[in-house]
Structures are given as structure tokens and as C-alpha cells.
Design a protein around this motif. Structure first.
Motif, PDB file in Angstrom:
ATOM      1  N   UNK A   1       0.831  -1.191   0.000  1.00 24.37           N
ATOM      2  CA  UNK A   1       0.000   0.000   0.000  1.00 24.37           C
ATOM      3  C   UNK A   1       0.870   1.248   0.000  1.00 24.37           C
ATOM      4  N   UNK A   2       0.282   2.378  -0.379  1.00 23.92           N
ATOM      5  CA  UNK A   2       1.017   3.634  -0.389  1.00 23.92           C
ATOM      6  C   UNK A   2       0.040   4.794  -0.297  1.00 23.92           C
ATOM      7  N   UNK A   3       0.540   6.004  -0.434  1.00 24.83           N
ATOM      8  CA  UNK A   3      -0.293   7.186  -0.230  1.00 24.83           C
ATOM      9  C   UNK A   3      -1.327   7.371  -1.330  1.00 24.83           C
ATOM     10  N   UNK A   4      -1.140   6.737  -2.487  1.00 25.71           N
ATOM     11  CA  UNK A   4      -2.111   6.898  -3.567  1.00 25.71           C
ATOM     12  C   UNK A   4      -3.474   6.331  -3.186  1.00 25.71           C
ATOM     13  N   UNK A   5      -3.508   5.429  -2.212  1.00 27.37           N
ATOM     14  CA  UNK A   5      -4.756   4.852  -1.715  1.00 27.37           C
ATOM     15  C   UNK A   5      -4.916   5.150  -0.225  1.00 27.37           C
ATOM     16  N   UNK A   6      -4.238   6.198   0.232  1.00 29.12           N
ATOM     17  CA  UNK A   6      -4.282   6.633   1.628  1.00 29.12           C
ATOM     18  C   UNK A   6      -3.850   5.521   2.575  1.00 29.12           C
ATOM     19  N   UNK A   7      -2.929   4.691   2.127  1.00 33.45           N
ATOM     20  CA  UNK A   7      -2.366   3.590   2.913  1.00 33.45           C
ATOM     21  C   UNK A   7      -3.428   2.599   3.398  1.00 33.45           C
ATOM     22  N   UNK A   8      -4.550   2.534   2.686  1.00 37.47           N
ATOM     23  CA  UNK A   8      -5.545   1.510   3.006  1.00 37.47           C
ATOM     24  C   UNK A   8      -5.156   0.192   2.351  1.00 37.47           C
TER      25      UNK A   8
END
Length: 581
Positions: free
Chosen positions: A106-113
Motif C-alpha cells: 500500500x502507499x499514499x495513492x490509496x491513503x495507505x488503506x
């Protein structure tokens, strides 16, 4: 939504360094109010996990199928670096029998969800799941797949409308404590978009306020509000114990939303298409929902088959096909309504105005006509049955145009889209063929509790007999709110006054908060309104206020003698370790 290819990213060492734990220090997870002093030599990993775990937003499961289940969590970390999250699913809370596992990046592009669609599962089976990252382990969650056949008993809870400043989420906790539920149906207003200077600005129960403090407009705003809600411990417990099947309502966007705008949106708040896309993105990221059309976040209407006992048809009456609400009008000779009310005339009566849209209307027609289950539930947002302030038969639209079939209350519900509702009535009546029996409409939105028969003309004694329910084609249960305030506009009429004007309504409560419990067997469907004893602080009390049932094939409500019996030998709950009691 399965495994994502691992990339070089955040490590435990860099995570702890960012948290200020390179040596003896005070650290806190991003967005957390919890802090803890930890010496470099400490070995108390349990204390570290509870205060500094990156899994500060809990775990959740949702959209169960007979062989699949969505599981969800989120890393409470800052920055844009990717991070690997391991996940595993087992048949026991001890994880002695793991049935599926993997790694998701996960990463910030999916708000770490993190959202995984776990497939290859067995029907009608309870599963336990957990996540791990950065040497921390999440809470353990419990989900359950749908049954395949031979189903003789289902138990479901229905929830809606939770405003943080208006009260504590005790209803979520009470539902979490029912271990025998097959799933939770959430009918929207899971979050609210307002700022602290707007709706509920003078409430702030127990010091609870919205975060961010301003109205949600940007993607960051919507994400932060979802994050605030997922930190509520009562909501966390409910997600931890039960899979959710959800739809949104208006406040996941903004008040009285429709496809191309909203009452609570103005030009100073930017472009509506962009704002609604932000709301859709945050909802997709933060909710344990499976998109029926991958890549199309705007479509959430879908169907779930609970074996041969129930078809649950989830509709979107808020966004994807809704035309703008009309103000309506009331006859000039009708005094005393305080500006409320409208008649079935003018723009309201237009055949061109829709609530579902063409594609969803066809989806619903097919789902109803092809269903072979004993029962059919329509899970949707706004009240389906008529709600009138002045009751008259619809026939008076022809005989007395000044009457217009009475005065309706709320243009935002199906009453404000009468021609669209007539299309659904035709579906239930069979469109010239065999009628569709055992239809139960489930509703949220209105912050109050109702149980009613459904008939096209309930004020007409020829069409509907309120004494025995003859003429009723279906029934509707409206779940009250978790905490949002009720209908001040009609309180002066009172519950009994409203029942006189609306004879198809068997129960009304305009004051209490809680949830709806549904108990389903091949012979009957019982709906029970359970209310918590308080929302101004944490509490443990609840009571049964009303119970009504419809027998198979009768399509009308009768009073029940009391609460339905719980299932025997429910599966073990997920352990509450890490969530304060």
C-alpha cells in the motif's frame, strides 16, 4: 484487490525513526492522540502495539459471498513511501489452521488503506483474519461467508446515520456484542460532511467534534473524516466482529445530494463533479466494499444470495440515477403546515424524473423477477412507503384536483419521485404476471424508527384495510439512527397522530436511537427495533421497543409477542485484545 507487487518502501526502522523512537523517546502514530514513553531496552511489545501500532483504524470485513470475503485495514503512517502488509485468514482465532495468506503493498495513492478480496473460501463459514506490518500485528477480525443452500435461520442487524457530535456510538457496540449475526447491513450516512460551525455545532456530545473542523470538500477532507470515524472504538468493535454490506447516502457526499449536485454544495466549494469524485474515492478506499464493476466507483447497487432463504438486493437511491429534488408546493387553502409539505402535482408528478436510473431499474426488475429465494430484501436509503401530513386517497387526484391525494412531507424520499415508485410497485405486482411475494424494504436516512405495510393507496379503504393488512403488497422496516437527531418537523403531530394520517404504519418512534434486528426463517421475517438507553455518553443498556413480523406469503405486518430467539452455539467472537473494553 489481491496481492500487489512489493516495492522498496517503508521499513520498521524508518517507521520507528519517524515516530521518534530511535532511542529513549516519546512516540505517537500519525494522527493518533495516544503517546507513550518507551525506553530503548523495553521488551513490552504489547504496550508498544496498543499505543504505537500502525493499525490504529482497526480491521473490517465486508461484501461476503459464498466463496469470498473482503478484508480491510489501514496503516496510520505519513509520507508517500510504499509499505508491505502481510495478511492471513484462518478458521479459528488461534490461527492454527490458516487457509489463505498474502502480501499487499500500500502507499499514499490509496491513503495507505489495504483491501483484499479473499477467494476460495467455504460457504457458511466463520473466518478470522489479521494483518502485520513493520513488526506490528493488527487486531483479529471475524467475517463470515454466505450460505449456499438449506438455510433455515438468518440474523441480520441494520444500521444508519451516525453523527459524531450528536452522540456516542453505543448502538455499534450493542451490535458487536451479538455473536450470532450473519452480517450487518449499513444503509448510509456512515460519516457526515459538516464542519463544527454547522450541523450540530451546539451539541458536541462528550466533547466529540468533527475532524477536520471544516466541511469536507477536498479528497484530504473526506479521507480525514473517514479516518476519524474508523478510530471510534465502538465502530471498530462492530467491524471487528461482523462483515458489513454497505451503501452510501447523502452525507458521504453532502446533504441532499443527487447525481449532478447537492443542497449543501455551492460554487464557492468548487466543481461538484470533482467533489463527488473525491467522496467516491475515499469511500472506496475506506469501506470494505467490492465494486461490482471494477473501476466504476459510482456503481454500488449489487445483489447477495443467502442460499435459498434470502436475496439481498442493495440499491443506490441517492446518487447514480437520482434527479434533483423538487421543492414542491401545497394548496394555498391548507394552513398550519409551517411551510412543510407538497402534493403530487407539477414537476413532482413528471414521468421524466427518476430515482434509480434506467440501468439500475432494469437491474432491480431482473433481480426481483428471477429470484428463487424465499425472501427478497431491498436494502436502500430513503423511505419507500408514503408519509403524509394530510391523508387522502390517491383517487382524489382525479375527483378533486385540489386534494391531490393528500399532503406529503419529504421530497427527498420516494414520495418526491412518485412515478419512479410506481415502476417498482409494478415489479412487485408482477408486471402482469405472477406477483413477487415476501418483499421486505429496508431503509435508513430519516433518523427515526418505522414499521409499515406497503400499498399504492393506503388511505383508500377499498385498496387497503388497516385492520387486517389486506391489500398490502410488501412491508418496510426503517432503522433509526445510531446518533443523528430525529424529525423535529413532525414531532408536534406525534407518533399516534402520524399513524392516524398514515394507517399503513404499524409503529413509529421519533425520538430514540439504536438499530434494527432482523430474524429470518422460511416461515416468517421479524423486525425488531432495539434502542440504546443513552447517546450522551458511553453506556451498556438497550431495550426492545417494538417487534413485528410478516408471515411467508402474507405481505403484511403483525405484532410479535416478543424478541426472537438467538441462534444456538454461535461462532467464537474475535478476541478484543488491543481494543480497550
Amino acid at each position: 484487490m489481491g496481492q500487489r507487487k512489493s516495492r522498496r518502501g517503508l521499513s520498521r526502522r524508518s517507521f520507528l525513526r519517524r515516530m521518534g523512537l530511535g532511542g529513549a523517546a516519546v512516540g505517537a502514530v500519525a494522527g493518533s492522540t495516544a503517546t507513550v514513553s518507551i525506553a530503548a531496552s523495553t521488551s513490552d511489545k504489547k504496550a508498544i502495539s496498543q499505543a504505537l501500532s500502525p493499525f490504529q483504524h482497526g480491521v473490517a470485513s465486508g461484501d461476503p459471498l459464498q466463496n469470498a470475503l473482503i478484508i480491510w485495514t489501514r496503516l496510520s503512517i505519513e509520507g508517500s513511501l510504499p509499505c508491505d502488509v502481510s495478511w492471513e485468514v484462518a478458521e479459528s482465532p488461534s490461527f492454527s489452521s490458516t487457509v489463505a495468506q498474502g502480501v499487499f503493498t500500500t502507499d499514499s495513492s490509496r491513503d495507505h488503506t489495504v483491501k483484499i478480496d479473499v477467494t476460495g473460501l467455504s460457504p457458511e463459514t466463520s473466518y478470522y483474519y489479521r494483518f502485520s506490518a513493520l513488526d506490528f500485528v493488527s487486531q483479529i477480525g471475524r467475517g463470515r461467508t454466505l450460505p449456499q443452500a438449506g438455510v433455515d435461520h438468518l440474523r441480520l442487524a441494520v444500521l444508519s446515520c451516525a453523527s459524531i457530535p450528536h452522540g456516542f456510538f453505543n448502538a455499534y457496540r450493542r451490535v458487536a456484542e451479538r455473536p450470532d449475526l450473519d452480517c450487518v447491513i449499513h444503509l448510509g450516512d456512515y460519516i457526515y460532511e459538516y464542519g463544527n460551525d454547522g450541523y450540530g455545532s451546539d451539541v458536541q456530545a462528550g466533547g466529540r467534534i468533527y475532524k477536520p473542523g471544516h466541511e469536507m470538500v477536498s479528497l484530504s477532507d473526506y479521507r480525514r473524516r473517514h479516518a476519524q470515524y474508523k478510530r471510534d472504538l465502538d465502530l471498530q468493535r462492530c467491524h471487528q466482529q461482523h462483515p458489513f454490506i454497505c451503501v452510501w447516502d447523502d452525507h458521504e457526499f453532502t446533504n441532499d445530494a443527487w447525481l449532478s449536485g447537492a443542497e449543501n454544495h455551492n460554487d464557492g466549494e468548487g466543481d461538484w463533479t470533482q467533489r463527488s469524485s473525491f467522496a467516491l474515492q475515499a469511500y472506496s478506499e475506506w469501506m470494505p466494499i467490492r465494486l461490482p464493476e471494477p473501476g466504476n466507483r459510482a456503481r454500488i447497487y449489487r445483489q447477495f444470495r443467502f442460499g435459498d432463504l434470502l436475496d439481498l438486493i442493495m440499491l443506490d437511491t441517492r446518487f447514480v440515477g437520482r434527479d434533483q429534488q423538487q421543492a414542491g408546493s401545497i394548496p394555498a387553502q391548507t394552513p398550519g403546515l409551517g411551510g412543510f409539505g407538497f402534493i403530487d402535482a407539477g414537476d413532482i408528478a413528471s414521468a421524466d424524473r427518476g430515482l434509480l436510473g434506467d440501468a439500475q431499474t432494469q437491474f432491480l426488475s431482473t433481480a426481483l423477477s428471477s429470484s428463487s429465494a424465499q425472501w427478497r430484501f431491498l436494502g436502500q436509503q430513503v423511505m419507500f412507503g408514503q408519509l403524509k401530513l394530510i391523508g387522502e386517497p390517491n383517487a382524489l387526484n382525479v375527483a378533486n384536483p385540489g386534494g391531490q391525494g393528500g399532503i406529503f412531507l419529504n421530497t427527498d424520499q420516494w414520495d418526491g419521485y412518485p412515478r419512479a415508485r410506481e415502476e417498482v410497485w409494478k415489479m412487485i405486482r408482477g408486471n402482469g404476471g405472477a406477483p413477487v411475494d415476501n418483499v421486505v424494504v429496508l431503509t435508513g436516512d430519516i433518523h427515526t424508527a418505522w414499521s409499515m405495510d406497503i400499498n399504492e393507496d393506503p388511505n383508500n379503504p377499498i385498496a387497503y384495510n388497516p385492520l387486517d393488512g389486506s391489500g398490502s403488497m410488501a412491508v418496510e422496516f426503517v432503522a433509526t439512527s445510531v446518533s443523528s437527531p430525529g424529525l423535529d418537523e413532525v414531532r408536534e403531530l406525534g407518533e399516534e397522530g402520524l399513524k392516524i394520517v398514515n394507517p399503513h404504519m404499524k409503529y413509529i418512534n421519533l425520538r430514540e436511537h439504536g438499530y434494527l434486528l432482523l430474524d429470518l426463517t422460511p416461515e416468517r421475517c421479524q423486525g425488531e427495533h432495539w434502542f440504546v438507553d443513552a447517546i450522551d455518553g458511553p453506556s451498556r443498556g438497550e431495550s426492545l421497543a417494538a417487534a413485528h413480523f410478516t408471515a411467508s406469503g402474507e405481505n403484511r405486518l403483525q405484532s410479535a409477542a416478543g424478541a426472537s430467539a438467538a441462534k444456538a452455539n454461535p461462532p467464537a467472537p474475535a478476541p478484543y485484545e488491543g481494543i480497550p473494553l
